[in-house]
Design a protein around this motif. Sequence first.
Motif, PDB file in Angstrom:
ATOM      1  N   ALA A 114     -27.456  -4.488  27.415  1.00  0.00           N
ATOM      2  CA  ALA A 114     -26.971  -4.339  28.789  1.00  0.00           C
ATOM      3  C   ALA A 114     -25.805  -3.359  28.852  1.00  0.00           C
ATOM      4  CB  ALA A 114     -26.561  -5.694  29.351  1.00  0.00           C
ATOM      5  N   ARG A 115     -24.934  -3.397  27.862  1.00  0.00           N
ATOM      6  CA  ARG A 115     -23.817  -2.446  27.861  1.00  0.00           C
ATOM      7  C   ARG A 115     -24.326  -1.015  27.729  1.00  0.00           C
ATOM      8  NH1 ARG A 115     -18.071  -2.555  24.463  1.00  0.00           N
ATOM      9  NH2 ARG A 115     -17.438  -0.434  25.033  1.00  0.00           N
ATOM     10  N   ARG A 116     -25.327  -0.798  26.878  1.00  0.00           N
ATOM     11  CA  ARG A 116     -25.879   0.547  26.741  1.00  0.00           C
ATOM     12  C   ARG A 116     -26.455   1.044  28.069  1.00  0.00           C
ATOM     13  NH1 ARG A 116     -29.579   0.554  21.379  1.00  0.00           N
ATOM     14  NH2 ARG A 116     -30.191   2.567  22.292  1.00  0.00           N
ATOM     15  N   ALA A 117     -27.147   0.165  28.772  1.00  0.00           N
ATOM     16  CA  ALA A 117     -27.693   0.553  30.078  1.00  0.00           C
ATOM     17  C   ALA A 117     -26.583   0.796  31.084  1.00  0.00           C
ATOM     18  CB  ALA A 117     -28.640  -0.528  30.585  1.00  0.00           C
ATOM     19  N   ALA A 118     -25.566  -0.054  31.084  1.00  0.00           N
ATOM     20  CA  ALA A 118     -24.464   0.079  32.042  1.00  0.00           C
ATOM     21  C   ALA A 118     -23.693   1.372  31.811  1.00  0.00           C
ATOM     22  CB  ALA A 118     -23.537  -1.120  31.939  1.00  0.00           C
ATOM     23  N   GLU A 119     -23.510   1.740  30.552  1.00  0.00           N
ATOM     24  CA  GLU A 119     -22.768   2.961  30.262  1.00  0.00           C
ATOM     25  C   GLU A 119     -23.557   4.214  30.637  1.00  0.00           C
ATOM     26  OE1 GLU A 119     -19.747   1.444  26.732  1.00  0.00           O
ATOM     27  OE2 GLU A 119     -21.708   2.260  26.148  1.00  0.00           O
ATOM     28  N   ALA A 120     -24.856   4.062  30.819  1.00  0.00           N
ATOM     29  CA  ALA A 120     -25.683   5.191  31.260  1.00  0.00           C
ATOM     30  C   ALA A 120     -25.942   5.171  32.760  1.00  0.00           C
ATOM     31  CB  ALA A 120     -27.023   5.163  30.520  1.00  0.00           C
ATOM     32  N   ALA A 121     -25.556   4.093  33.431  1.00  0.00           N
ATOM     33  CA  ALA A 121     -25.817   3.977  34.866  1.00  0.00           C
ATOM     34  C   ALA A 121     -24.978   4.989  35.639  1.00  0.00           C
ATOM     35  CB  ALA A 121     -25.505   2.565  35.349  1.00  0.00           C
ATOM     36  N   PRO A 122     -25.520   5.564  36.707  1.00  0.00           N
ATOM     37  CA  PRO A 122     -24.769   6.572  37.462  1.00  0.00           C
ATOM     38  C   PRO A 122     -23.594   5.960  38.211  1.00  0.00           C
ATOM     39  CG  PRO A 122     -26.841   6.051  38.559  1.00  0.00           C
ATOM     40  CD  PRO A 122     -26.879   5.362  37.247  1.00  0.00           C
ATOM     41  N   VAL A 123     -22.464   6.666  38.194  1.00  0.00           N
ATOM     42  CA  VAL A 123     -21.290   6.236  38.946  1.00  0.00           C
ATOM     43  C   VAL A 123     -20.807   7.309  39.925  1.00  0.00           C
ATOM     44  CG1 VAL A 123     -20.503   4.620  37.177  1.00  0.00           C
ATOM     45  CG2 VAL A 123     -19.727   7.003  37.100  1.00  0.00           C
ATOM     46  N   ALA A 124     -21.262   8.541  39.794  1.00  0.00           N
ATOM     47  CA  ALA A 124     -20.847   9.594  40.716  1.00  0.00           C
ATOM     48  C   ALA A 124     -21.323   9.254  42.125  1.00  0.00           C
ATOM     49  CB  ALA A 124     -21.434  10.941  40.279  1.00  0.00           C
ATOM     50  N   GLY A 125     -20.392   9.278  43.076  1.00  0.00           N
ATOM     51  CA  GLY A 125     -20.729   8.905  44.438  1.00  0.00           C
ATOM     52  C   GLY A 125     -20.915   7.421  44.629  1.00  0.00           C
ATOM     53  N   ARG A 126     -20.569   6.625  43.640  1.00  0.00           N
ATOM     54  CA  ARG A 126     -20.748   5.169  43.676  1.00  0.00           C
ATOM     55  C   ARG A 126     -19.406   4.503  43.384  1.00  0.00           C
ATOM     56  NH1 ARG A 126     -25.338   7.613  41.825  1.00  0.00           N
ATOM     57  NH2 ARG A 126     -27.364   6.673  42.346  1.00  0.00           N
ATOM     58  N   PRO A 127     -18.586   4.301  44.394  1.00  0.00           N
ATOM     59  CA  PRO A 127     -17.197   3.866  44.158  1.00  0.00           C
ATOM     60  C   PRO A 127     -17.067   2.497  43.529  1.00  0.00           C
ATOM     61  CG  PRO A 127     -17.734   3.842  46.509  1.00  0.00           C
ATOM     62  CD  PRO A 127     -18.846   4.560  45.820  1.00  0.00           C
ATOM     63  N   LEU A 128     -17.885   1.544  43.919  1.00  0.00           N
ATOM     64  CA  LEU A 128     -17.726   0.202  43.360  1.00  0.00           C
ATOM     65  C   LEU A 128     -18.223   0.150  41.918  1.00  0.00           C
ATOM     66  CD1 LEU A 128     -16.495  -2.391  44.299  1.00  0.00           C
ATOM     67  CD2 LEU A 128     -18.712  -3.087  45.222  1.00  0.00           C
ATOM     68  N   ALA A 129     -19.283   0.875  41.634  1.00  0.00           N
ATOM     69  CA  ALA A 129     -19.747   0.961  40.245  1.00  0.00           C
ATOM     70  C   ALA A 129     -18.706   1.653  39.381  1.00  0.00           C
ATOM     71  CB  ALA A 129     -21.073   1.713  40.182  1.00  0.00           C
ATOM     72  N   ALA A 130     -18.137   2.749  39.870  1.00  0.00           N
ATOM     73  CA  ALA A 130     -17.150   3.487  39.091  1.00  0.00           C
ATOM     74  C   ALA A 130     -15.915   2.643  38.819  1.00  0.00           C
ATOM     75  CB  ALA A 130     -16.763   4.769  39.826  1.00  0.00           C
ATOM     76  N   ALA A 131     -15.486   1.882  39.819  1.00  0.00           N
ATOM     77  CA  ALA A 131     -14.297   1.042  39.652  1.00  0.00           C
ATOM     78  C   ALA A 131     -14.529  -0.030  38.596  1.00  0.00           C
ATOM     79  CB  ALA A 131     -13.916   0.406  40.984  1.00  0.00           C
TER      80      ALA A 131
END
Length: 281
Positions: A114-131
């Motif tokens: 899950a961490r590997r997937a999360a670290e590859a998940a997009p965060v650009a333009g996604r403020p809550l994910a980026a935070a």
Amino acid sequence: MTDNRARRMWKTLEPFHAITYFAPETRQATDALGLKGGWMSYFGCRAAPLGAAPAELVAAIFYNFHPAMVARSLPDAWGFASPTALLDARLAAVDTAVRRLFGSAPFGRAAELARRAAEAAPVAGRPLAAANAALEWPSEPHLVLWQATTILRESRGDGHVAALVNAGLSPCQALVTISAAGGPSKQVFQVSRRWTDDEWAAASDDLRSRGLLDDAGELTDAGRTLRQQVEDTTDVLADQGWRALGDELTTELADVVRPLSSVVMSGGLIPPDNPMALRWD
């Protein structure tokens, strides 16, 4: 809705992430900090990665909550506890709740994948994910799994908001259309998102004027097409992390997390008619 990898993984992981919102340990932790009520607990804990954000910003990012509902909790929550204190409280609550629910169940492999997937998940333009992605990773595997599911969930959710905006669906209209598509009832959404009867009716009237809703409150062909477009776009935008992980490891992650999520759903922690539109079978 169309079944695909991103949607299957959302359904598999969402219950584990949602422990923080439905387990009594979270409310107990925020009550101890002085917060008032379950909604202040929810908005404070979920928004805490953003810092001491104003209600207007949180309402914009969360999207489908009535702004006045958010304003009843924020910024007052920050007067009782800092965002840092709430981040600590929610993680401690999840720790206690997961240990209660699962005892000494092994989490190492699920956490790793899950961490590997999360670290590859997009965060650009996604403020809550980026935070959430900017937070330090905990050391315990069950908490790594929870944090990873949270990043993945918020990345998907931020993408869903983008799809709704692109489709021209306001926050209340988003709820009207998903309810008309067979999702949670108007009553569930009004209790959990607080749009009034008049606001719901006004949103419905506008959808009718656009040919998306009929006089009976059902989606027209155009409405169903638009709603499917929103869901398809959401899934496409959410697939980056799973594409990076690959089909084999994604399937393995689903296989090890599904029994955990099944415990959460079958045990009644999350009600069957929930505002996340999450159904378990």
